[in-house]
Design a protein around this motif. Structure first.
Motif, PDB file in Angstrom:
ATOM      1  N   ALA A   1      -3.813   4.164 -11.035  1.00  0.00           N
ATOM      2  CA  ALA A   1      -3.434   5.560 -11.258  1.00  0.00           C
ATOM      3  C   ALA A   1      -2.015   5.707 -11.798  1.00  0.00           C
ATOM      4  O   ALA A   1      -1.771   6.456 -12.752  1.00  0.00           O
ATOM      5  N   LEU A   2      -1.058   5.024 -11.201  1.00  0.00           N
ATOM      6  CA  LEU A   2       0.326   5.164 -11.648  1.00  0.00           C
ATOM      7  C   LEU A   2       0.505   4.650 -13.069  1.00  0.00           C
ATOM      8  O   LEU A   2       1.189   5.271 -13.888  1.00  0.00           O
TER       9      LEU A   2
ATOM     10  N   VAL B   1       0.826  -1.203   0.000  1.00  0.00           N
ATOM     11  CA  VAL B   1       0.000   0.000   0.000  1.00  0.00           C
ATOM     12  C   VAL B   1       0.862   1.255   0.000  1.00  0.00           C
ATOM     13  O   VAL B   1       1.776   1.402   0.810  1.00  0.00           O
ATOM     14  N   GLY B   2       0.575   2.143  -0.949  1.00  0.00           N
ATOM     15  CA  GLY B   2       1.323   3.386  -1.074  1.00  0.00           C
ATOM     16  C   GLY B   2       2.591   3.276  -1.886  1.00  0.00           C
ATOM     17  O   GLY B   2       3.302   4.271  -2.065  1.00  0.00           O
ATOM     18  N   GLN B   3       2.898   2.090  -2.402  1.00  0.00           N
ATOM     19  CA  GLN B   3       4.151   1.869  -3.123  1.00  0.00           C
ATOM     20  C   GLN B   3       3.908   1.767  -4.634  1.00  0.00           C
ATOM     21  O   GLN B   3       2.797   1.496  -5.090  1.00  0.00           O
ATOM     22  N   ASP B   4       4.992   1.949  -5.387  1.00  0.00           N
ATOM     23  CA  ASP B   4       4.913   2.007  -6.848  1.00  0.00           C
ATOM     24  C   ASP B   4       5.433   0.755  -7.533  1.00  0.00           C
ATOM     25  O   ASP B   4       5.747   0.783  -8.723  1.00  0.00           O
ATOM     26  N   VAL B   5       5.511  -0.348  -6.795  1.00  0.00           N
ATOM     27  CA  VAL B   5       5.995  -1.598  -7.375  1.00  0.00           C
ATOM     28  C   VAL B   5       5.050  -2.737  -6.996  1.00  0.00           C
ATOM     29  O   VAL B   5       4.241  -2.615  -6.071  1.00  0.00           O
TER      30      VAL B   5
ATOM     31  N   TRP C   1       3.656 -15.644  -5.081  1.00  0.00           N
ATOM     32  CA  TRP C   1       2.726 -14.832  -4.312  1.00  0.00           C
ATOM     33  C   TRP C   1       3.009 -13.374  -4.660  1.00  0.00           C
ATOM     34  O   TRP C   1       4.158 -12.921  -4.584  1.00  0.00           O
ATOM     35  N   LEU C   2       1.970 -12.639  -5.066  1.00  0.00           N
ATOM     36  CA  LEU C   2       2.122 -11.238  -5.468  1.00  0.00           C
ATOM     37  C   LEU C   2       1.208 -10.358  -4.626  1.00  0.00           C
ATOM     38  O   LEU C   2       0.124 -10.776  -4.232  1.00  0.00           O
ATOM     39  N   THR C   3       1.634  -9.114  -4.420  1.00  0.00           N
ATOM     40  CA  THR C   3       0.749  -8.127  -3.819  1.00  0.00           C
ATOM     41  C   THR C   3       1.098  -6.756  -4.365  1.00  0.00           C
ATOM     42  O   THR C   3       2.254  -6.469  -4.678  1.00  0.00           O
ATOM     43  N   SER C   4       0.065  -5.929  -4.503  1.00  0.00           N
ATOM     44  CA  SER C   4       0.236  -4.632  -5.152  1.00  0.00           C
ATOM     45  C   SER C   4      -0.852  -3.681  -4.682  1.00  0.00           C
ATOM     46  O   SER C   4      -1.968  -4.108  -4.367  1.00  0.00           O
ATOM     47  N   ASP C   5      -0.546  -2.390  -4.648  1.00  0.00           N
ATOM     48  CA  ASP C   5      -1.548  -1.367  -4.340  1.00  0.00           C
ATOM     49  C   ASP C   5      -2.445  -1.212  -5.562  1.00  0.00           C
ATOM     50  O   ASP C   5      -2.025  -0.692  -6.594  1.00  0.00           O
ATOM     51  N   ASN C   6      -3.680  -1.670  -5.454  1.00  0.00           N
ATOM     52  CA  ASN C   6      -4.572  -1.689  -6.619  1.00  0.00           C
ATOM     53  C   ASN C   6      -4.927  -0.303  -7.124  1.00  0.00           C
ATOM     54  O   ASN C   6      -5.032  -0.075  -8.337  1.00  0.00           O
ATOM     55  N   VAL C   7      -5.098   0.651  -6.215  1.00  0.00           N
ATOM     56  CA  VAL C   7      -5.475   2.000  -6.637  1.00  0.00           C
ATOM     57  C   VAL C   7      -4.268   2.757  -7.179  1.00  0.00           C
ATOM     58  O   VAL C   7      -4.353   3.406  -8.231  1.00  0.00           O
ATOM     59  N   ARG C   8      -3.142   2.647  -6.502  1.00  0.00           N
ATOM     60  CA  ARG C   8      -1.965   3.413  -6.896  1.00  0.00           C
ATOM     61  C   ARG C   8      -1.203   2.748  -8.039  1.00  0.00           C
ATOM     62  O   ARG C   8      -1.229   3.208  -9.181  1.00  0.00           O
TER      63      ARG C   8
END
Length: 336
Positions: A321-322, A287-291, A310-317
Motif C-alpha cells: 500500500a505505501l 508491522v505497522g511501520q514504513d521502513v 536478515w530483512l523484515t518488512s510489513d508486507n501489506v503496508r
C-alpha cells in the motif's frame, strides 16, 4: 490553492485496499472524490476515510472518466478486465497485481528507480511490485555501487496476509481450534498452517517454481536494473499474520567491506539498520511501520566475498500500500 485529484481504489475491501485508503488519509494525499470499488460480493460495505464511512460500489458499473488515478489492489484478473477501461478513459493506473507487462507498466519502487517515470507518456500506467520485490529492492539498491553482485540467494518467509483476508481468517481459525484441542480441518490451505511452515506459496510449475517466485525474480531484476542477475528464491508460507522476513545471501566478485556496507545501509532511504548484536522481527519491529528493517549483517563463514542479511518488512503496508501511494505522490507532481 493545492489541486485535488479524484481517486478510485479497486479492491477497497481487501487487506491492501483498506490499508491504501488509510495511508492516503495519513499522508494527507490531495484527494478530491474517493471512489471505493470492489466485486458485487463486497459492494455495500463501507470503509472509513476522513471521518466518514464511504460506501463501496461495484467496479463493473464505474465510469473511470470520473477519476484521474486508479489503484488496482485486487487480483490479476480484475486488472486485466478493468485497467484497459481506465486507460481508455484517460485515467492513470497503478497496479499492484503484477498482471501488466513491464513494457506497458514498469515496476517502480520510489527509493530505487523513480527515474523511470521521466520517460512515461499519458495516461500513465505503473506497476507497484510484489511486497517481496519492494522490500528486497529497497535493501539491495544501496549496495549496488559497493558490490559487484554476482548472485542473490533468498529464502522468503511470507505472512499469510500475502494471500488475502481469507488466509488470515484461516490461520486464526486453525490456531483457535488447536489451542482448544479441537480436530483441525484445513480449508484455505491444503494442510495445517498454524504452528507450521509450508514449503511453497502457490502451485509450482513443471520446473518446481511458483508464480510468486518467478514474479519476485522478474520484478527484482527490473527494479534494480540488473536483467541478468542470477537469483535463486524459495518462498515459504509462515504462520504469521502480517510481516514478511527474508534471509538473503549476496555473492560479490570481491571481498566485502562490512564497514562500508553498514554505512550504506544506514544512509539509505526506506531502511532501518539494527545494531550488531540485535536483530529485527516482523511482529516486534516491522508491522505497522514504513521502513524495511535489516540486521545480522555479516560476511560468509568461510567466504569473504559473501554477504548475509536478515530483512523484515510489513508486507501489506510498506511492501504494497505505501509503495503504491508513494508512486501516486510522484505522479501528481508532474504526470497527472
Amino acid at each position: 490553492m493545492t489541486p485535488s485529484f479524484d481517486i478510485a481504489v479497486i479492491g477497497a475491501t481487501g487487506t491492501v485496499g483498506e490499508t491504501l485508503v488509510q495511508i492516503l488519509e495519513e499522508r494527507d494525499f490531495p484527494v478530491g472524490n474517493l471512489y471505493l470499488l470492489a466485486s458485487s460480493e463486497s459492494a455495500g460495505h463501507s470503509v472509513p476515510f476522513r471521518g466518514k464511512n464511504l460506501r463501496v460500489r461495484e467496479v463493473d458499473e464505474f465510469d473511470f472518466g470520473k477519476a484521474q488515478l486508479a489503484f488496482f489492489a485486487a487480483g490479476p484478473a480484475v486488472t486485466l478486465s478493468f485497467a484497459p477501461r481506465a486507460t481508455a478513459a484517460n485515467c492513470a493506473v497503478i497496479d499492484l497485481s503484477g498482471a501488466l507487462p513491464s513494457a506497458q507498466a514498469p515496476s517502480v519502487v520510489p527509493e530505487v528507480n523513480a527515474k523511470v517515470l521521466a520517460g512515461l507518456g499519458k495516461p500513465v500506467q505503473l506497476s507497484s511490485p510484489s511486497a517481496s520485490a519492494t522490500a528486497l529492492a529497497v535493501a539491495l539498491a544501496p549496495l549496488q555501487d559497493l558490490l559487484d553482485i554476482q548472485q542473490v540467494g533468498l529464502s522468503a518467509s511470507l505472512a499469510v496476509s500475502s494471500q488475502g483476508r481469507e488466509a488470515v481468517s484461516e490461520l486464526a481459525r486453525q490456531t483457535a481450534e488447536l489451542l482448544n484441542a479441537r480436530p483441525l480441518e484445513p480449508r484455505f490451505f491444503d494442510r495445517q498452517m498454524a504452528f507450521n511452515l509450508l514449503a511453497q506459496v502457490g502451485t509450482p510449475d513443471a520446473q518446481g517454481h511458483t508464480l510468486l517466485e518467478k514474479r519476485l525474480v522478474r520484478e527484482l531484476r527490473e527494479v534494480l536494473g540488473l536483467p541478468l542477475l542470477k537469483i535463486s528464491v524459495t518462498c515459504i508460507q509462515a504462520p504469521v499474520f502480517f510481516g514478511d522476513s527474508y534471509s538473503v545471501t549476496l555473492q560479490s566478485a570481491a571481498d566485502i567491506d562490512l564497514a562500508a556496507v553498514n554505512a550504506a545501509l544506514e544512509a539509505a532511504p526506506g531502511l532501518e539498520l539494527v545494531d550488531a548484536g540485535d536483530y529485527p522481527t516482523a511482529v516486534g519491529d516491522a508491522v505497522g511501520q514504513d521502513v524495511v528493517y535489516v540486521g545480522r549483517v555479516r560476511s560468509g563463514v568461510d567466504d569473504p566475498a559473501e554477504l548475509n542479511l536478515w530483512l523484515t518488512s510489513d508486507n501489506v503496508r510498506k511492501g504494497a500500500a505505501l509503495n503504491a501511494v508513494q508512486l501516486a505522490e510522484l505522479l501528481i507532481k508532474d504526470l497527472l
